[in-house]
Design an enzyme around this catalytic site. Structure first.
Site, mmCIF file in Angstrom:
data_model
loop_
_atom_site.group_PDB
_atom_site.id
_atom_site.type_symbol
_atom_site.label_atom_id
_atom_site.label_comp_id
_atom_site.label_asym_id
_atom_site.label_seq_id
_atom_site.Cartn_x
_atom_site.Cartn_y
_atom_site.Cartn_z
ATOM 1 N N GLU A 49 1.035 -1.286 0.053
ATOM 2 C CA GLU A 49 -0.118 0.138 -0.071
ATOM 3 C C GLU A 49 1.050 1.243 -0.109
ATOM 4 O O GLU A 49 0.576 2.186 -0.564
ATOM 5 C CB GLU A 49 -1.086 0.077 1.046
ATOM 6 C CG GLU A 49 -1.834 -1.107 1.291
ATOM 7 C CD GLU A 49 -1.743 -2.322 1.890
ATOM 8 O OE1 GLU A 49 -2.353 -3.207 2.193
ATOM 9 O OE2 GLU A 49 -0.375 -2.534 1.911
ATOM 10 N N CYS A 77 -2.406 -3.236 7.075
ATOM 11 C CA CYS A 77 -1.839 -2.982 8.549
ATOM 12 C C CYS A 77 -1.742 -1.760 9.178
ATOM 13 O O CYS A 77 -2.303 -0.815 8.310
ATOM 14 C CB CYS A 77 -0.461 -3.586 8.552
ATOM 15 S SG CYS A 77 0.921 -2.229 7.943
ATOM 16 N N CYS A 80 0.089 0.942 7.291
ATOM 17 C CA CYS A 80 -0.358 1.174 5.820
ATOM 18 C C CYS A 80 -1.851 1.824 5.965
ATOM 19 O O CYS A 80 -2.353 2.811 5.187
ATOM 20 C CB CYS A 80 -0.806 -0.042 5.261
ATOM 21 S SG CYS A 80 0.807 -0.742 4.558
#
Length: 150
Positions: A49, A77, A80
């Site tokens: 990302e 996550c 990100c």
């Protein structure tokens, strides 16, 4: 989404990093492709990302991606997710869940737990140093008439 999934498999097989891919789409067109390249870059922040966001921002000449969507092979996550909010995407689509990622060894549960804790209770000690000196940069920002909010 299929392109994000394809990148996740192809780049993982090529040894770049974990099985994660992402694409940024604007007005129905892919403007960037990203993939996990932690292993080849030795950069723990080189997630799919983040890679896609950096490339999209460069390609479009802006940090504001509010007219874009992100397609990512896995639920982002915490790092990100922060980048996604900073970029201001209007929508995010994902394939695998964070629970799916945890089952193959990419478990972000510790980070989610740590974020909610007070600083003194976190596993990595954090200590404030030189707060009065550090304020100089913030004061200069406040006084900068040419500053651009983002």
């Amino acid at each position: 989404m299929r392109e994000a999934i394809r990148l996740s498999v192809d780049k993982m097989k090529a040894g770049y990093g974990g099985p994660f891919g992402a694409v940024v789409v604007r007005l129905g067109e892919i403007v960037s492709r990203g993939y996990n390249n932690v292993l080849t870059s030795n950069d723990p922040t080189a997630h799919a990302e983040v890679d896609a966001i950096r490339k999209a921002s460069q390609a479009l000449g802006t940090y504001d991606l509010s007219d874009c969507e992100l397609y990512t092979s896995c639920e982002p996550c915490p790092m990100c997710l922060g980048a996604i909010y900073w970029a201001r995407f209007r929508k995010v689509y994902y394939g695998n869940t964070r629970q799916d990622a945890a089952r193959i060894g990419f478990d972000d549960a510790l980070i989610y737990e740590e974020i909610g804790k007070p600083l003194e209770a976190r596993k990595i000690p954090m200590q404030q140093l030189l707060p009065e000196e550090a304020k100089a940069g913030f004061e200069a920002w406040e006084q900068n008439e040419g500053r651009q909010s983002y």
